[in-house]
Enzyme design. Sequence first.
Site, PDB file in Angstrom:
ATOM      1  N   GLY A  50       0.864  -1.184   0.000  1.00 34.26           N
ATOM      2  CA  GLY A  50       0.000   0.000   0.000  1.00 34.26           C
ATOM      3  C   GLY A  50       0.896   1.228   0.000  1.00 34.26           C
ATOM      4  N   ASP A 228      -1.128   4.985  -6.607  1.00 29.17           N
ATOM      5  CA  ASP A 228       0.290   4.853  -6.236  1.00 29.17           C
ATOM      6  C   ASP A 228       1.101   6.038  -6.725  1.00 29.17           C
ATOM      7  OD1 ASP A 228      -0.757   1.941  -6.120  1.00 29.17           O
ATOM      8  OD2 ASP A 228       1.144   1.981  -5.029  1.00 29.17           O
TER       9      ASP A 228
HETATM   10  O1  MRU Z   1       0.860  -3.801  -4.719  1.00 31.53           O
HETATM   11  P1  MRU Z   1       0.101  -3.088  -3.630  1.00 31.53           P
HETATM   12  O2  MRU Z   1      -0.804  -3.965  -2.876  1.00 31.53           O
HETATM   13  O3  MRU Z   1       1.032  -2.284  -2.748  1.00 31.53           O
HETATM   14  O4  MRU Z   1      -0.802  -2.031  -4.436  1.00 31.53           O
HETATM   15  C1  MRU Z   1      -1.577  -1.135  -3.682  1.00 31.53           C
HETATM   16  C2  MRU Z   1      -2.458  -0.272  -4.484  1.00 31.53           C
HETATM   17  O5  MRU Z   1      -2.465  -0.301  -5.692  1.00 31.53           O
HETATM   18  C3  MRU Z   1      -3.305   0.698  -3.719  1.00 31.53           C
HETATM   19  O6  MRU Z   1      -4.465   0.988  -4.405  1.00 31.53           O
HETATM   20  C4  MRU Z   1      -2.524   1.999  -3.499  1.00 31.53           C
HETATM   21  O7  MRU Z   1      -1.241   1.749  -3.034  1.00 31.53           O
HETATM   22  C5  MRU Z   1      -3.220   2.920  -2.569  1.00 31.53           C
HETATM   23  S1  MRU Z   1      -3.210   2.327  -0.881  1.00 31.53           S
HETATM   24  C6  MRU Z   1      -3.969   3.545   0.036  1.00 31.53           C
END
Ligand code: MRU
Length: 342
Positions: A50, A228
Amino acid sequence: MQTLTTTSLRIRKSQLWILDQQALPQRAEWHLCRSVDDLVGHIHALRVRGAPLIGLSASLLLAQLAEEGMPVADLHKALITLRESRPTAVNLMNNLDRMKVALEQRFHVPAMVQEAEGLVGEDRELCSRIANNGAALVTQGSRLLTHCNTGGLATAGVGTALGVIHRAHQQGKVSQVWVDETRPLLQGGRLTAWELGELGIPYKLICDSMAASLMAKRQVDAVWVGADRIAANGDVANKIGTYSLAVLARYHGIPFYVAAPHTTHDPHCPNGDAIPIEQRAAKEVTGVSGSFGDVQWAPVDADVYNPAFDVTPAELISGWVLDSGVVTPAQVAEGIFKRKFD
Ligand code: MRU
């Protein structure tokens, strides 16, 4: 460092503990993070994941290492290694840029501790503001669809898109949440389903491929996702599968909202094409692993394409819900994201 608790991070006796997001929801396992290698391993394995949480955990670990007396030169190396642990979420770089300024202070140890603790408190506050700003856009009786996990697990506070859903539910406006399971790593099926259950918010879990037919049946009133990285032209990188939801939402005339703190904004990145997209291991697509075990269904030598994120072009986004307020497509066209937010 002070004792600190978020859904997935803890500081106890100046030691960083992380909740294993790969073991959830079957097991709540906490791991002690003693070194950069420990945390980088957890980040690569998505035990820590996240966008906001990655930046916060890296900052807290650096503060811990500084308190333990790590020499300044080694702290600089640690910062660079942590910065490179995942390429797409810009929160990591933004947070570590602030930690670098603290590291360059004459009394760097208290400065780093104060900065890391401050980042955690700040993220909590940013989430709360995003939740309020976003909930104002949710209409009565809404059935909302979300992708990946953007809740308390991924942040220090109530979350981003999931924080909006939570706040709107508290206001009595949410009748149902559709949770995309989020292949390949199932952040929706494992984490968002678990969080919504804990919060008592009614949800139905769907396979990612089911969203289109739900929209066609008029069962989705809005889509809410996190981010992200938000580029200077408003393009957004988020979990793979987000772009297809945005295309579907546009076709069906459904609003598509992105919720994120200003720490996810990158004014130096001109557009989505310039956002580095992490490519991940083939085994995540040829099978699945978790606290439930390892399963392989594809041929062992299957050739695989596995980008962790995709880019949703700004033209498909109805609103960027930030801590400072809701950014409209007209403001994006005028270049609002070309400037730094704070
Ligand atoms: O690969 P991840 O699980 O880290 O991806 C996370 C996401 O794509 C979320 O939507 C993003 O980081 C926002 S978290 C508030």
